[in-house]
Enzyme design. Sequence first.
Site, PDB file in Angstrom:
ATOM      1  N   ASP A  87     -36.201 -36.815  10.937  1.00 16.15           N
ATOM      2  CA  ASP A  87     -35.250 -35.926  12.112  1.00 16.15           C
ATOM      3  C   ASP A  87     -35.381 -36.575  13.492  1.00 16.15           C
ATOM      4  O   ASP A  87     -36.000 -36.156  14.340  1.00 16.15           O
ATOM      5  CB  ASP A  87     -35.737 -34.543  11.935  1.00 16.15           C
ATOM      6  CG  ASP A  87     -35.551 -34.036  10.542  1.00 16.15           C
ATOM      7  OD1 ASP A  87     -34.383 -33.878  10.303  1.00 16.15           O
ATOM      8  OD2 ASP A  87     -36.522 -33.981   9.505  1.00 16.15           O
ATOM      9  N   ALA A 137     -41.245 -26.247   0.959  1.00 15.74           N
ATOM     10  CA  ALA A 137     -41.025 -27.087  -0.007  1.00 15.74           C
ATOM     11  C   ALA A 137     -41.495 -28.340   0.335  1.00 15.74           C
ATOM     12  O   ALA A 137     -40.642 -29.414   0.398  1.00 15.74           O
ATOM     13  CB  ALA A 137     -39.262 -26.937   0.005  1.00 15.74           C
ATOM     14  N   GLY A 164     -41.607 -35.473  11.456  1.00 17.33           N
ATOM     15  CA  GLY A 164     -41.082 -36.547  11.001  1.00 17.33           C
ATOM     16  C   GLY A 164     -40.085 -37.274  11.641  1.00 17.33           C
ATOM     17  O   GLY A 164     -39.104 -36.844  12.513  1.00 17.33           O
ATOM     18  N   HIS A 190     -42.918 -31.852   0.342  1.00 18.74           N
ATOM     19  CA  HIS A 190     -43.114 -33.253  -0.417  1.00 18.74           C
ATOM     20  C   HIS A 190     -43.884 -34.179   0.363  1.00 18.74           C
ATOM     21  O   HIS A 190     -44.574 -33.883   1.272  1.00 18.74           O
ATOM     22  CB  HIS A 190     -41.669 -33.792  -0.505  1.00 18.74           C
ATOM     23  CG  HIS A 190     -40.814 -34.069   0.984  1.00 18.74           C
ATOM     24  ND1 HIS A 190     -41.441 -34.891   1.830  1.00 18.74           N
ATOM     25  CD2 HIS A 190     -39.748 -33.257   1.401  1.00 18.74           C
ATOM     26  CE1 HIS A 190     -40.525 -34.622   2.708  1.00 18.74           C
ATOM     27  NE2 HIS A 190     -39.589 -33.565   2.291  1.00 18.74           N
ATOM     28  N   GLY A 247     -43.689 -36.455   2.326  1.00 15.97           N
ATOM     29  CA  GLY A 247     -43.343 -36.774   3.768  1.00 15.97           C
ATOM     30  C   GLY A 247     -43.877 -35.825   4.525  1.00 15.97           C
ATOM     31  O   GLY A 247     -44.607 -36.205   5.369  1.00 15.97           O
ATOM     32  N   HIS A 248     -44.169 -34.385   3.953  1.00 17.00           N
ATOM     33  CA  HIS A 248     -44.925 -33.489   4.864  1.00 17.00           C
ATOM     34  C   HIS A 248     -46.280 -33.895   4.685  1.00 17.00           C
ATOM     35  O   HIS A 248     -47.130 -33.695   5.795  1.00 17.00           O
ATOM     36  CB  HIS A 248     -44.664 -32.134   4.238  1.00 17.00           C
ATOM     37  CG  HIS A 248     -43.056 -31.532   4.402  1.00 17.00           C
ATOM     38  ND1 HIS A 248     -42.280 -31.508   3.302  1.00 17.00           N
ATOM     39  CD2 HIS A 248     -42.490 -31.239   5.690  1.00 17.00           C
ATOM     40  CE1 HIS A 248     -41.406 -30.972   3.630  1.00 17.00           C
ATOM     41  NE2 HIS A 248     -41.008 -30.810   4.909  1.00 17.00           N
ATOM     42  N   VAL A 257     -41.222 -41.235   5.206  1.00 20.12           N
ATOM     43  CA  VAL A 257     -41.697 -41.756   3.679  1.00 20.12           C
ATOM     44  C   VAL A 257     -40.451 -41.820   2.809  1.00 20.12           C
ATOM     45  O   VAL A 257     -39.427 -40.900   3.060  1.00 20.12           O
ATOM     46  CB  VAL A 257     -42.493 -40.422   3.546  1.00 20.12           C
ATOM     47  CG1 VAL A 257     -43.217 -40.913   1.956  1.00 20.12           C
ATOM     48  CG2 VAL A 257     -43.661 -40.772   4.400  1.00 20.12           C
ATOM     49  N   MET A 305     -40.815 -26.201   7.230  1.00 20.90           N
ATOM     50  CA  MET A 305     -40.021 -25.285   6.566  1.00 20.90           C
ATOM     51  C   MET A 305     -40.450 -24.882   5.077  1.00 20.90           C
ATOM     52  O   MET A 305     -39.721 -24.486   4.399  1.00 20.90           O
ATOM     53  CB  MET A 305     -38.481 -25.423   6.750  1.00 20.90           C
ATOM     54  CG  MET A 305     -38.080 -25.297   8.127  1.00 20.90           C
ATOM     55  SD  MET A 305     -36.433 -24.877   8.386  1.00 20.90           S
ATOM     56  CE  MET A 305     -35.446 -25.985   7.518  1.00 20.90           C
TER      57      MET A 305
END
Length: 282
Positions: free
Chosen positions: A154, A36, A151, A38, A40-41, A180, A34
Amino acid sequence: MTDAFRIVRTPAALTAAIAAWQRAGRRVAFVPTMGALHDGHLALVRLGLQHADACAASIFVNPKQFGPTEDLDRYPRDEAGDVEKLKGAGCTLLYAPSVATMYPPGFASHVRVAGLPDALCGRVRPGHFDGVATVVAKLLAAARADVAVFGEKDWQQLAIIRRMAADLDLGTQIIGCPIVRDADGLALSSRNAYLSADERARALALPRALADARTALLDGLPVAPALAMGLKSLKAAGFARTDYFELVDGATLASLGAVQPGARLMAAAVMGTTRLIDNLAV
Ligand code: PAF
């Protein structure tokens, strides 16, 4: 092979771009997000590229997975910044459809996975996972990638997507990417941007409570007092509400009364107005 970065905004253009890669003999990874973005993405992109030769991502803030009182309107959006981050991680195709493209007038189909959405987050976010399953089904159907990466923060979402992709023969292998964390242990999340400095400091109680509960369980403390200890420390840290702090079977999400292989501690709690989730294998 080096690809120029491209942005496509229709499902047909996404299908065509990925199919062209595949016709050229390349395995393709797909990373739905979605935005934004960071680290982790970006870890999802890098993991995707370990399983494939090219990576596409999507950015779509999906209205169907937000409840009426949730943060759809203020959800952070920064497509230009996200593009630079994707390029840096080696992703060369972005699918960024509008809401009208994703859900045109007359749109009437919804995907609902039975069972798994009833636990944990599903109890406090009615309809949320139907919105997730619907949009992910559409994204995976349009992309037709070889693998798709989601990830593990979730965890419930990942379990639901795995079930759906298998049930609907979507033909894309679903891969989970480990959480992460910032150096101090807080799991990365686009919603961390909502936290004030003080809330962010107090939010560290969430990963700490999970780690302490895991230690206690592995030291032989029964499940009920280990979970009670976690709930108490979240309250002491100033979380306004804890939606759940539970030990579950990582595959079925059923509550567990004892540690067993595949067990996972799962937590969701609200700091200020920000709802945070985290989990840990036991
Ligand atoms: O995890 C997310 O960012 C979203 O739920 C997803 C999977 C992209 C669907 O909108």
